[in-house]
Write a protein that holds these residues in place. Structure first.
Motif, PDB file in Angstrom:
ATOM      1  N   LYS A 177      28.587   0.590  47.821  1.00 58.49           N
ATOM      2  CA  LYS A 177      29.700   1.011  48.681  1.00 58.49           C
ATOM      3  C   LYS A 177      29.197   1.922  49.800  1.00 58.49           C
ATOM      4  O   LYS A 177      29.525   1.724  50.983  1.00 58.49           O
ATOM      5  CB  LYS A 177      30.741   1.746  47.835  1.00 58.49           C
ATOM      6  N   GLU A 178      28.403   2.911  49.448  1.00 58.27           N
ATOM      7  CA  GLU A 178      27.927   3.879  50.431  1.00 58.27           C
ATOM      8  C   GLU A 178      26.994   3.244  51.454  1.00 58.27           C
ATOM      9  O   GLU A 178      27.036   3.565  52.643  1.00 58.27           O
ATOM     10  CB  GLU A 178      27.206   5.028  49.717  1.00 58.27           C
ATOM     11  N   THR A 179      26.161   2.308  51.000  1.00 58.73           N
ATOM     12  CA  THR A 179      25.145   1.734  51.877  1.00 58.73           C
ATOM     13  C   THR A 179      25.667   0.597  52.743  1.00 58.73           C
ATOM     14  O   THR A 179      25.295   0.475  53.918  1.00 58.73           O
ATOM     15  CB  THR A 179      23.946   1.230  51.043  1.00 58.73           C
ATOM     16  N   TYR A 180      26.529  -0.240  52.156  1.00 57.02           N
ATOM     17  CA  TYR A 180      26.897  -1.482  52.848  1.00 57.02           C
ATOM     18  C   TYR A 180      28.390  -1.616  53.177  1.00 57.02           C
ATOM     19  O   TYR A 180      28.743  -2.389  54.075  1.00 57.02           O
ATOM     20  CB  TYR A 180      26.489  -2.694  52.003  1.00 57.02           C
ATOM     21  N   PHE A 181      29.244  -0.898  52.450  1.00 55.27           N
ATOM     22  CA  PHE A 181      30.682  -1.134  52.612  1.00 55.27           C
ATOM     23  C   PHE A 181      31.470   0.158  52.827  1.00 55.27           C
ATOM     24  O   PHE A 181      32.661   0.215  52.525  1.00 55.27           O
ATOM     25  CB  PHE A 181      31.227  -1.859  51.378  1.00 55.27           C
ATOM     26  N   GLU A 182      30.817   1.166  53.373  1.00 56.39           N
ATOM     27  CA  GLU A 182      31.466   2.472  53.504  1.00 56.39           C
ATOM     28  C   GLU A 182      32.753   2.390  54.322  1.00 56.39           C
ATOM     29  O   GLU A 182      33.733   3.092  54.052  1.00 56.39           O
ATOM     30  CB  GLU A 182      30.506   3.474  54.140  1.00 56.39           C
ATOM     31  N   ASP A 183      32.754   1.538  55.334  1.00 60.97           N
ATOM     32  CA  ASP A 183      33.921   1.417  56.204  1.00 60.97           C
ATOM     33  C   ASP A 183      34.786   0.211  55.876  1.00 60.97           C
ATOM     34  O   ASP A 183      35.624  -0.197  56.675  1.00 60.97           O
ATOM     35  CB  ASP A 183      33.465   1.340  57.670  1.00 60.97           C
ATOM     36  N   ASN A 184      34.572  -0.369  54.705  1.00 59.31           N
ATOM     37  CA  ASN A 184      35.326  -1.560  54.300  1.00 59.31           C
ATOM     38  C   ASN A 184      36.311  -1.178  53.196  1.00 59.31           C
ATOM     39  O   ASN A 184      35.921  -0.994  52.045  1.00 59.31           O
ATOM     40  CB  ASN A 184      34.384  -2.653  53.814  1.00 59.31           C
ATOM     41  N   PRO A 185      37.603  -1.060  53.506  1.00 61.32           N
ATOM     42  CA  PRO A 185      38.578  -0.632  52.498  1.00 61.32           C
ATOM     43  C   PRO A 185      38.820  -1.664  51.410  1.00 61.32           C
ATOM     44  O   PRO A 185      39.467  -1.357  50.400  1.00 61.32           O
ATOM     45  CB  PRO A 185      39.846  -0.402  53.328  1.00 61.32           C
ATOM     46  N   MET A 186      38.298  -2.890  51.574  1.00 61.95           N
ATOM     47  CA  MET A 186      38.517  -3.941  50.580  1.00 61.95           C
ATOM     48  C   MET A 186      37.507  -3.882  49.436  1.00 61.95           C
ATOM     49  O   MET A 186      37.713  -4.508  48.389  1.00 61.95           O
ATOM     50  CB  MET A 186      38.457  -5.316  51.242  1.00 61.95           C
ATOM     51  N   PHE A 187      36.419  -3.148  49.607  1.00 66.59           N
ATOM     52  CA  PHE A 187      35.391  -3.070  48.563  1.00 66.59           C
ATOM     53  C   PHE A 187      35.818  -1.998  47.558  1.00 66.59           C
ATOM     54  O   PHE A 187      35.518  -0.815  47.706  1.00 66.59           O
ATOM     55  CB  PHE A 187      34.032  -2.731  49.181  1.00 66.59           C
ATOM     56  N   THR A 188      36.549  -2.434  46.520  1.00 70.71           N
ATOM     57  CA  THR A 188      37.179  -1.480  45.594  1.00 70.71           C
ATOM     58  C   THR A 188      37.039  -1.843  44.120  1.00 70.71           C
ATOM     59  O   THR A 188      37.395  -1.029  43.265  1.00 70.71           O
ATOM     60  CB  THR A 188      38.683  -1.377  45.893  1.00 70.71           C
ATOM     61  N   GLU A 189      36.543  -3.032  43.799  1.00 64.52           N
ATOM     62  CA  GLU A 189      36.658  -3.523  42.431  1.00 64.52           C
ATOM     63  C   GLU A 189      35.394  -3.306  41.595  1.00 64.52           C
ATOM     64  O   GLU A 189      34.277  -3.537  42.058  1.00 64.52           O
ATOM     65  CB  GLU A 189      36.989  -5.018  42.421  1.00 64.52           C
ATOM     66  N   ILE A 190      35.612  -2.875  40.351  1.00 65.91           N
ATOM     67  CA  ILE A 190      34.560  -2.809  39.337  1.00 65.91           C
ATOM     68  C   ILE A 190      35.079  -3.566  38.120  1.00 65.91           C
ATOM     69  O   ILE A 190      35.906  -3.059  37.364  1.00 65.91           O
ATOM     70  CB  ILE A 190      34.203  -1.365  38.951  1.00 65.91           C
ATOM     71  N   SER A 191      34.620  -4.793  37.951  1.00 63.35           N
ATOM     72  CA  SER A 191      35.084  -5.646  36.856  1.00 63.35           C
ATOM     73  C   SER A 191      34.144  -5.470  35.670  1.00 63.35           C
ATOM     74  O   SER A 191      33.025  -5.966  35.668  1.00 63.35           O
ATOM     75  CB  SER A 191      35.116  -7.114  37.313  1.00 63.35           C
TER      76      SER A 191
END
Length: 220
Positions: A177-191
């Protein structure tokens, strides 16, 4: 306890932790799935492409189908029109194939990481995950959306080991999340988490737990 009572109890417990339940219905009948649907449930998990296709055709179209099994690249085209979320994005080759087969539609995927002691389980390592994400950063996917991570713990009675493996997946999620998706609000899931270890997974921050036998009994 009836299906209704079991479902209500599990749903409340899981929702209280801020997570959602995916009812794993592989080998269970369309009638069983319809019963859960009638109780208001919409997230169902299947791990075989042919079985998913049959059930998708027979059941209401507002069901969110989760593909939770290992997905062969050659079958990617069959899953794309059916799955609400593919939990088993375990290689760059598969993501590229899903992207190619999307037909301009969005395909939502979780990156599957190998966190268990058992070597038989599929998934990325930290290093191969970095290689995949670096490649995607250089050559972005047009249709595939990476929404989070997935992992399966070791099948064991050692609760400390399972908790450690789930902590590892949460750490990987935070790093990605921190490295690649910090500004992506859709990256939220931990299955993470299944019938035997879902409470440990919830304690470690799972957002999606996959519940089969605890809800529906042993596979048919």
């Amino acid at each position: 306890m009836s299906l209704n009572d079991t479902y209500v109890s599990l749903s409340r417990e899981i929702a209280a932790s801020g997570a959602r339940m995916v009812a794993v219905t592989k080998t269970h009948s369309v009638e069983v799935i319809q019963s859960l649907y009638d109780l208001g449930h919409r997230d169902f998990g299947e791990n075989r492409v042919a079985e998913l296709a049959e059930k998708h055709a027979a059941l209401p179209k507002d069901i969110n189908w989760h593909f939770i099994g290992h997905l062969q690249t050659k079958k990617a085209k069959n899953v794309v029109p059916l799955a609400h979320l593919i939990h088993s994005g375990d290689s760059l080759k598969l993501l590229r194939e899903l992207d190619k087969r999307a037909g301009g539609n969005s395909v939502d995927v979780l990156l599957q990481y190998h966190i268990a002691v058992e070597e038989s389980k599929y998934g990325l390592t930290r290093s191969t995950g970095v290689e995949l994400l670096d490649d995607v950063s250089r050559h972005p996917l047009r249709n595939v959306r990476i929404l989070g991570v997935m992992g399966m713990a070791t099948y064991t009675d050692d609760r400390d080991l399972v908790a450690e493996e789930f902590r590892t997946l949460h750490e990987i999620y935070s790093e990605v999340k921190e490295t690649y998706f910090e500004d992506n609000p859709m990256f939220t899931e931990i299955s993470m988490g299944m019938s035997g270890d879902y409470r440990i997974a919830l304690d470690q921050g799972s957002t999606l737990v996959r519940i089969g036998s605890l809800l529906l009994g042993e596979r048919q």
